[in-house]
Design a protein around this motif. Structure first.
Motif, mmCIF file in Angstrom:
data_model
loop_
_atom_site.group_PDB
_atom_site.id
_atom_site.type_symbol
_atom_site.label_atom_id
_atom_site.label_comp_id
_atom_site.label_asym_id
_atom_site.label_seq_id
_atom_site.Cartn_x
_atom_site.Cartn_y
_atom_site.Cartn_z
ATOM 1 N N VAL A 76 0.889 -1.252 0.030
ATOM 2 C CA VAL A 76 -0.040 0.119 -0.181
ATOM 3 C C VAL A 76 0.794 1.367 -0.091
ATOM 4 N N LEU A 77 0.533 2.373 -0.855
ATOM 5 C CA LEU A 77 1.392 3.456 -0.925
ATOM 6 C C LEU A 77 0.234 4.571 -0.639
ATOM 7 N N GLU A 78 0.354 5.158 0.351
ATOM 8 C CA GLU A 78 -0.523 6.261 0.622
ATOM 9 C C GLU A 78 0.242 7.562 1.253
ATOM 10 N N ASP A 79 1.516 7.220 1.867
ATOM 11 C CA ASP A 79 2.389 8.262 2.173
ATOM 12 C C ASP A 79 3.779 7.896 2.160
ATOM 13 N N ASP A 80 4.728 8.744 2.567
ATOM 14 C CA ASP A 80 6.089 8.551 2.188
ATOM 15 C C ASP A 80 6.852 7.873 3.562
#
Length: 410
Positions: A76-80
């Motif tokens: 999952v990629l939703e922030d750094d």
């Protein structure tokens, strides 16, 4: 073998040219951690593929929202928070000169029962009897939620660019959320997001526009799109062609043509004679597309021989040959093809020996995913592994993954 068309570079409207016409299509790796982060196994797998010689590598599903995961082990990629690991992944996959694009996705209702707190979709339409026991009835999205999801696609694309990926691909095929919005079977809304073919395509157009806004004018953005769902009352070829023309007008950089859903898996089992003779499943539709749009086309599904790959390139029916399952059992296959040699292995239909199990669209996914996991551990794939063994072990693995996901949510 410079006369082979697969060796020719492919210029794109944005970004550097691809070094040849072979592309690894997205495969479901499910190699993320229990909390959906990048792992060393994922980096190791793509480092292996980076030596294959393919011009383009597509990652498997990277989800845009940790509340909406398609299967255990999705990244999952939703922030750094994982930027260092993402940069390592991007560097590993592009080390051999291949372009590495991240496929970004939202599963909508296509997530196993118990994995997420709830599943959502354009409309509260359940799966058919065969898959209903495994997937809960989804809740219909609100207008506000749809707009939030659109923004999330843009956010994930921007993070992928920051991490060093060479492009992104929207997953608009195989029954996931974009595909659900496009389908009159799954999308029964009567507001601005459904009711007509033009309104059903609004979601994917808005997603593309938001992604383009976030990544800028020079970053490649592609899409994987069904030619059709092959499902009663579903997305048709005529509707797909309409979507493709709209995306081409909006500025999409690459269109990968596929087809089918979990309920109607088009790339399994028997093919009609014309498809078998030409190998690829969706060439006839690609030719219809090529007659109306000039966007670079990638076709995935069914390619087996060097001649079968060269023929549609020579006929200008496509620009990129998409390879999927062969790279799970023979990761160096592109290198052989580019030298003018046939692959050592051939993709064959899988069978557990039980008709009911063989009818599940996920059977092939799970079998090939196990081969990816072997490579992620630094081992070699097993091309003749038992399909029944793989199915049983995958059920156990998914059960454990769902339990871990539940504990992390608690």
């Amino acid at each position: 073998m410079s006369e082979l068309l697969i060796n020719q570079p492919l210029p794109l409207a944005r970004g550097p040219a691809l070094k040849n016409r072979l592309a690894k299509s997205a495969l479901s790796e499910a190699l993320g951690s229990a909390d959906n982060r990048v792992t060393p196994q994922l980096v190791r797998l793509y480092r292996r593929w980076a030596t294959s010689g393919a011009g383009l590598l597509m990652t498997g599903n990277v989800m845009i929202d940790r509340r909406a995961v398609g299967e255990p082990g999705n990244v999952v990629l939703e922030d750094d928070r994982d930027m260092a690991r993402l940069r390592e992944w991007a560097a590993a996959g592009s080390a051999g000169g291949s372009a590495l694009w991240m496929q970004i996705n939202h599963p909508g209702k296509q997530a196993p029962r118990g994995l997420n707190r709830e599943n959502v979709s354009p409309s509260a339409v359940p799966f058919g009897p065969k898959l209903a026991p495994f997937f809960p009835v989804p809740r219909a999205l609100t207008q506000t939620e749809i707009e939030e999801i659109v923004r999330r696609y843009g956010n994930t694309a921007a993070l992928a660019k920051e991490a060093g990926f060479g492009g992104v691909q929207l997953h608009g095929a195989h029954g996931y959320l974009i595909s659900q919005f496009l389908s009159p079977h799954h999308n029964r809304r009567e507001d601005d997001w459904g009711g007509t073919a033009v309104k059903r395509r609004r979601f994917v157009i808005e997603v593309y526009r938001e992604v383009r806004r976030r990544v800028g004018k020079d970053f490649p953005v592609g899409i994987k799109l069904n030619s059709a769902d092959f499902q009663r009352g579903g997305f048709t070829e005529a509707e797909s062609l309409g979507v493709i023309k709209a995306l081409a007008k909006a500025g999409i950089d690459l269109i990968e043509i596929s087809g089918g859903t979990y309920e109607e898996p088009a790339m399994q089992g028997l093919r009609k004679a014309s498809s078998a003779a030409r190998e690829a499943y969706f060439l006839e539709f690609a030719e219809k597309v090529r007659a109306q749009v000039k966007v670079p086309l990638m076709v995935t599904g069914g390619f087996r021989s060097l001649a079968g790959m060269e023929a549609p390139l020579r006929a200008d029916a496509l620009d990129l040959v998409g390879l999927g399952r062969i790279l799970a059992i023979e990761p160096d296959a592109p290198a052989r093809l580019l030298r003018g040699q046939e692959t050592r292995h051939r993709v064959q239909p899988l069978s557990t020996g039980f008709k009911l199990l063989d009818g599940f669209g996920s059977l092939e996914v799970t079998w090939y995913t196990r081969q990816l996991h072997r490579m992620g551990r630094g081992r070699e794939p097993v091309p003749d592994e038992s399909a029944l063994k793989s199915f049983v072990l995958d059920l156990r693995s998914k059960g454990v993954g769902i339990l871990k996901a539940r504990r992390l949510r608690a």
